[in-house]
Design an enzyme around this catalytic site. Sequence first.
Site, PDB file in Angstrom:
ATOM      1  N   HIS A 124       0.832  -1.202   0.000  1.00  0.00           N
ATOM      2  CA  HIS A 124       0.000   0.000   0.000  1.00  0.00           C
ATOM      3  C   HIS A 124       0.867   1.254   0.000  1.00  0.00           C
ATOM      4  O   HIS A 124       0.625   2.195  -0.783  1.00  0.00           O
ATOM      5  CB  HIS A 124      -0.917  -0.011   1.221  1.00  0.00           C
ATOM      6  N   ARG A 229     -10.673  11.324   0.275  1.00  0.00           N
ATOM      7  CA  ARG A 229      -9.345  11.547  -0.292  1.00  0.00           C
ATOM      8  C   ARG A 229      -9.104  12.996  -0.694  1.00  0.00           C
ATOM      9  O   ARG A 229      -7.972  13.493  -0.592  1.00  0.00           O
ATOM     10  CB  ARG A 229      -9.137  10.633  -1.504  1.00  0.00           C
ATOM     11  N   LYS A 245     -10.435  11.711   7.655  1.00  0.00           N
ATOM     12  CA  LYS A 245     -10.503  10.373   8.247  1.00  0.00           C
ATOM     13  C   LYS A 245     -11.458  10.286   9.437  1.00  0.00           C
ATOM     14  O   LYS A 245     -11.928   9.198   9.774  1.00  0.00           O
ATOM     15  CB  LYS A 245      -9.111   9.962   8.741  1.00  0.00           C
TER      16      LYS A 245
END
Length: 404
Positions: A124, A229, A245
């Site tokens: 990732h 995002r 978040k």
Amino acid sequence: MPPFDVPEGDPFGPHNLPYGVFSPPGSSERTVGVRLGDHVLDAGAAAHALGSPYASLLARPSLDALLAAGRTAWSDVRRALTAWVTVPAHRETVEPLFHPLSEVTLHLPFAVADYVDFYASENHARNVGRMFRPDAPDSLTPNWKHLPIGYHGRSGTVVVSGTDVVRPSGQRKAPADPAPVFGPSVRLDIEAEVGFVVGVPSELGRPVPLGGFRDHVFGLCLLNDWSARDVQAWEYVPLGPFLGKSFATSVSAWITPLDALDEARVAPPERTHELLPYLDDTGEEPGGYDLRISVAVNGHVVSEPPFSTMYWTAAQQLAHMTVNGASLRTGDLYGSGTVSGPTERERGSLLELTWNGRDPLELPDGKRTFLEDGDVVTLSAWAPGPDGVRVGLGEVTGRVVPAP
């Protein structure tokens, strides 16, 4: 099918027995439950009916007392529960205390104290680096192989599986825009993760060593770290994730005890850099877990990330999280970070699966780069268990609803 008669090989058989909190049909009262097949045992009622000394831990509206009780109690309670659902002599007493899973209401199983999220998948991290730092000599940041990178999240927005996720609003600014604008996120994403639940607290000023992992961590669950995002990209320099978040983190209603996952323990990937002593797990018991995760959007599987590829282990994350003397509290939750494997089919976020929106996913109901209102995301997983039987992890699902 009667609850005692779980089919052989059922991933939620007596070898598993994850814990949750539920309300029986027609009641708002909450109590600790244990899943067996497609039924839920009222664990507190069973403890009372059988005269068990563990009633004080199980006849509760949350798992908090059991979490705080410690490793010896965790093992003792698990042995008792296993006997209650397998020994024929208990059947007449225990069987009436089961409820069909489809008829109960599941709740957030513990009071979340602090929440930390990590960034522990090398696949990732390299994918993100290639997308956003294409000219850098290395796709990883200089510190990545030396410590588990993480951030502190918002415990108050951790929600149980099945809770709708409201599309967040915030500031966003594309590189070509002259100024930021405010509005609903247009790049709403998911992150397939595993969450670890702390039971026993630690003393302020005293780090928890690698070997203390199983004394403090009760179990694990699937976790979806929803991410805006576009909000994240504009806000994160220089202090990292914040509003992009903190609006929602979904967790499973079922916490799988670590004792149910002994057969799934594996060595982590080979270390390429020498680690400082507090993170050096050479000689420690295997710190990785072989969990096979599946990510579905509107019922269509889009990815199958393997947790066994995670570079940093949960024990290393716990050691790093406390090495400065930060204390643990009962109910602390920490996420593994996005789980991504080496192939395209194993990426744990839409950011990676669509390569930042460049390559839309082809779904039966249309193309997707990021999530649309009404989309339902479901994470499920299993792990190898004893004698080849799978250990099922409780799924975590969430539906995106429009911003108000």
